[in-house]
Write a protein that holds these residues in place. Sequence first.
Motif, PDB file in Angstrom:
ATOM      1  N   LEU A 243     -17.635  41.693 -55.818  1.00  0.00           N
ATOM      2  CA  LEU A 243     -17.731  42.782 -56.924  1.00  0.00           C
ATOM      3  C   LEU A 243     -17.266  44.059 -56.417  1.00  0.00           C
ATOM      4  O   LEU A 243     -16.960  44.527 -57.781  1.00  0.00           O
ATOM      5  CB  LEU A 243     -18.521  42.667 -58.479  1.00  0.00           C
ATOM      6  N   GLU A 244     -17.320  44.479 -55.801  1.00  0.00           N
ATOM      7  CA  GLU A 244     -18.530  45.956 -55.326  1.00  0.00           C
ATOM      8  C   GLU A 244     -16.481  46.039 -54.931  1.00  0.00           C
ATOM      9  O   GLU A 244     -16.283  47.636 -54.096  1.00  0.00           O
ATOM     10  CB  GLU A 244     -19.113  45.539 -54.276  1.00  0.00           C
ATOM     11  N   LYS A 245     -15.525  45.357 -54.417  1.00  0.00           N
ATOM     12  CA  LYS A 245     -14.537  45.796 -53.635  1.00  0.00           C
ATOM     13  C   LYS A 245     -13.074  45.698 -54.738  1.00  0.00           C
ATOM     14  O   LYS A 245     -13.060  44.433 -55.540  1.00  0.00           O
ATOM     15  CB  LYS A 245     -13.873  44.568 -53.003  1.00  0.00           C
ATOM     16  N   SER A 246     -12.839  47.077 -54.957  1.00  0.00           N
ATOM     17  CA  SER A 246     -12.115  46.811 -56.035  1.00  0.00           C
ATOM     18  C   SER A 246     -10.316  45.901 -55.959  1.00  0.00           C
ATOM     19  O   SER A 246     -10.256  44.942 -56.947  1.00  0.00           O
ATOM     20  CB  SER A 246     -11.150  48.137 -55.760  1.00  0.00           C
ATOM     21  N   GLY A 247     -10.386  45.416 -54.465  1.00  0.00           N
ATOM     22  CA  GLY A 247      -9.120  44.006 -54.240  1.00  0.00           C
ATOM     23  C   GLY A 247      -9.757  42.991 -54.941  1.00  0.00           C
ATOM     24  O   GLY A 247      -8.739  41.946 -55.863  1.00  0.00           O
ATOM     25  N   MET A 248     -10.798  42.919 -54.847  1.00  0.00           N
ATOM     26  CA  MET A 248     -11.621  41.667 -55.049  1.00  0.00           C
ATOM     27  C   MET A 248     -11.380  41.599 -56.660  1.00  0.00           C
ATOM     28  O   MET A 248     -11.380  40.372 -57.143  1.00  0.00           O
ATOM     29  CB  MET A 248     -12.374  41.280 -54.458  1.00  0.00           C
ATOM     30  N   SER A 249     -11.709  42.731 -57.193  1.00  0.00           N
ATOM     31  CA  SER A 249     -12.720  42.767 -58.718  1.00  0.00           C
ATOM     32  C   SER A 249     -10.707  42.008 -59.455  1.00  0.00           C
ATOM     33  O   SER A 249     -10.791  41.938 -60.427  1.00  0.00           O
ATOM     34  CB  SER A 249     -12.682  44.284 -59.493  1.00  0.00           C
ATOM     35  N   VAL A 250      -9.436  43.044 -58.561  1.00  0.00           N
ATOM     36  CA  VAL A 250      -8.473  42.841 -59.051  1.00  0.00           C
ATOM     37  C   VAL A 250      -8.325  41.314 -59.190  1.00  0.00           C
ATOM     38  O   VAL A 250      -7.384  40.751 -60.743  1.00  0.00           O
ATOM     39  CB  VAL A 250      -7.241  43.338 -58.850  1.00  0.00           C
ATOM     40  N   LEU A 251      -8.571  40.554 -58.399  1.00  0.00           N
ATOM     41  CA  LEU A 251      -8.504  38.749 -57.540  1.00  0.00           C
ATOM     42  C   LEU A 251      -9.361  37.916 -59.584  1.00  0.00           C
ATOM     43  O   LEU A 251      -8.122  37.169 -59.452  1.00  0.00           O
ATOM     44  CB  LEU A 251      -8.783  38.617 -56.766  1.00  0.00           C
ATOM     45  N   LEU A 252     -10.417  38.507 -58.983  1.00  0.00           N
ATOM     46  CA  LEU A 252     -11.132  38.056 -59.861  1.00  0.00           C
ATOM     47  C   LEU A 252     -10.879  38.152 -61.103  1.00  0.00           C
ATOM     48  O   LEU A 252     -10.504  37.452 -62.867  1.00  0.00           O
ATOM     49  CB  LEU A 252     -12.555  38.726 -60.571  1.00  0.00           C
ATOM     50  N   LYS A 253     -10.197  39.198 -61.891  1.00  0.00           N
ATOM     51  CA  LYS A 253      -9.686  39.595 -63.227  1.00  0.00           C
ATOM     52  C   LYS A 253      -8.302  39.060 -63.246  1.00  0.00           C
ATOM     53  O   LYS A 253      -8.221  38.571 -64.372  1.00  0.00           O
ATOM     54  CB  LYS A 253      -8.947  40.978 -63.742  1.00  0.00           C
ATOM     55  N   TYR A 254      -7.537  38.504 -62.771  1.00  0.00           N
ATOM     56  CA  TYR A 254      -5.939  37.472 -62.591  1.00  0.00           C
ATOM     57  C   TYR A 254      -6.275  36.057 -62.925  1.00  0.00           C
ATOM     58  O   TYR A 254      -6.065  35.588 -63.395  1.00  0.00           O
ATOM     59  CB  TYR A 254      -5.722  37.575 -61.403  1.00  0.00           C
ATOM     60  N   LEU A 255      -7.729  35.310 -62.207  1.00  0.00           N
ATOM     61  CA  LEU A 255      -8.703  33.649 -62.198  1.00  0.00           C
ATOM     62  C   LEU A 255      -8.821  34.413 -63.350  1.00  0.00           C
ATOM     63  O   LEU A 255      -8.540  33.410 -64.044  1.00  0.00           O
ATOM     64  CB  LEU A 255      -9.733  33.939 -61.105  1.00  0.00           C
ATOM     65  N   TYR A 256      -9.633  35.014 -64.294  1.00  0.00           N
ATOM     66  CA  TYR A 256     -10.164  34.815 -65.641  1.00  0.00           C
ATOM     67  C   TYR A 256      -9.391  34.481 -66.178  1.00  0.00           C
ATOM     68  O   TYR A 256      -9.455  33.882 -67.232  1.00  0.00           O
ATOM     69  CB  TYR A 256     -10.986  35.888 -65.272  1.00  0.00           C
ATOM     70  N   LYS A 257      -8.694  35.456 -65.774  1.00  0.00           N
ATOM     71  CA  LYS A 257      -6.818  35.407 -67.176  1.00  0.00           C
ATOM     72  C   LYS A 257      -6.822  34.091 -67.224  1.00  0.00           C
ATOM     73  O   LYS A 257      -6.136  33.504 -68.412  1.00  0.00           O
ATOM     74  CB  LYS A 257      -6.205  36.702 -67.342  1.00  0.00           C
ATOM     75  N   THR A 258      -6.417  33.466 -65.957  1.00  0.00           N
ATOM     76  CA  THR A 258      -5.416  32.411 -65.922  1.00  0.00           C
ATOM     77  C   THR A 258      -6.000  30.840 -66.258  1.00  0.00           C
ATOM     78  O   THR A 258      -5.113  29.701 -65.765  1.00  0.00           O
ATOM     79  CB  THR A 258      -4.290  32.647 -64.342  1.00  0.00           C
ATOM     80  N   ILE A 259      -7.379  31.161 -65.586  1.00  0.00           N
ATOM     81  CA  ILE A 259      -8.123  29.721 -65.282  1.00  0.00           C
ATOM     82  C   ILE A 259      -7.604  28.973 -66.574  1.00  0.00           C
ATOM     83  O   ILE A 259      -7.511  27.338 -66.498  1.00  0.00           O
ATOM     84  CB  ILE A 259      -8.923  29.502 -64.049  1.00  0.00           C
ATOM     85  N   ARG A 260      -8.016  29.612 -66.955  1.00  0.00           N
ATOM     86  CA  ARG A 260      -7.930  28.876 -68.730  1.00  0.00           C
ATOM     87  C   ARG A 260      -7.199  28.803 -69.358  1.00  0.00           C
ATOM     88  O   ARG A 260      -7.020  27.270 -69.831  1.00  0.00           O
ATOM     89  CB  ARG A 260      -8.482  29.493 -69.874  1.00  0.00           C
ATOM     90  N   LYS A 261      -5.930  28.728 -69.025  1.00  0.00           N
ATOM     91  CA  LYS A 261      -4.761  27.978 -68.833  1.00  0.00           C
ATOM     92  C   LYS A 261      -4.528  26.571 -68.129  1.00  0.00           C
ATOM     93  O   LYS A 261      -3.710  25.757 -68.699  1.00  0.00           O
ATOM     94  CB  LYS A 261      -3.286  28.748 -68.517  1.00  0.00           C
ATOM     95  N   PHE A 262      -5.455  26.102 -67.062  1.00  0.00           N
ATOM     96  CA  PHE A 262      -5.061  25.254 -66.014  1.00  0.00           C
ATOM     97  C   PHE A 262      -6.546  24.411 -67.094  1.00  0.00           C
ATOM     98  O   PHE A 262      -6.333  23.568 -65.160  1.00  0.00           O
ATOM     99  CB  PHE A 262      -5.106  25.586 -64.785  1.00  0.00           C
ATOM    100  N   ASN A 263      -7.328  24.184 -67.044  1.00  0.00           N
ATOM    101  CA  ASN A 263      -8.690  23.261 -67.042  1.00  0.00           C
ATOM    102  C   ASN A 263      -9.525  23.198 -66.261  1.00  0.00           C
ATOM    103  O   ASN A 263      -9.546  23.155 -65.377  1.00  0.00           O
ATOM    104  CB  ASN A 263      -7.619  21.089 -67.506  1.00  0.00           C
ATOM    105  N   GLY A 264      -9.396  25.096 -65.992  1.00  0.00           N
ATOM    106  CA  GLY A 264     -10.129  25.097 -65.309  1.00  0.00           C
ATOM    107  C   GLY A 264     -11.714  25.977 -65.555  1.00  0.00           C
ATOM    108  O   GLY A 264     -11.627  26.102 -66.579  1.00  0.00           O
TER     109      GLY A 264
END
Length: 265
Positions: A243-264
């Motif tokens: 979470l300290e890395k901005s690039g990974m923070s963007v990735l986690l935001k994408y995953l958080y928004k997306t994973i719920r749509k795929f039974n994840g």
Amino acid sequence: MIAPSGGGKSFFSKSRLFQQYLMDFDQVVINIGGDDKLVRLINSFGKNEAQYIKYKKGETLPINPFFIEERIDNDKIEFIKTFIWMLWGGKGDLKDENDIDSILNKIILEYYKVDLTSIDNSGSYSLKEKRSEYSIVTFYNFLENQRDFITNIFKGDSSMFNLNSLILNLEKFAVGNYSYLFLREKPDALEKKKYIEFELDNIKDHPFLFPIFSMLISDITFNTMWSTRGNKDFFIDEAWKILEKSGMSVLLKYLYKTIRKFNGA
């Protein structure tokens, strides 16, 4: 999960991940300072369903971000645009750079020879022609060889798009000192593994390899998880470091928004 050193976090995590593999979950794991024991355990069943991806200095990553097979969709186009923007050294969100975003979109459509009239029910397009290779090298060569076509998109106004700067920044990844970094052929990571683990310990402080990995994790996650049915799990060990890395923070935001749509989870 929070516990002191030696409190059993790693043991519990590996047990949970292994149980979920036995329950037929698709899993992507980000690890810092871990090992490949669980991957070896899963592959000991003889199905070769797990892969361990770790950057070793001077070795090629088992990834080709430009690779497609028969069709391409808008999600892949958006990923490639963002990936190019990152290699270019772009700051902030590409969507805030409307002209650059639109011009890159046209360049990618031309590079892949996308037939925009061929959209199907899944939202993907076929190609008018097929290249023998899709890679950072052929994309770089396309930019060099199609300067007139690309310049005509923005009428030669370099304030809208600096083609020379783009080519210069991609050069080290295509033909320069980092030309070994990416595959030029189909990556094994597209073979729909049930379990993929990324080891980031030796690049966690690297100025551009760490953000590159965040994009590649996003692409592999899309290919191995979102495109298949069934339960999904995305697991991060030592999440506070990520979470300290901005690039990974963007990735986690994408995953958080997306994973719920795929039974994840």
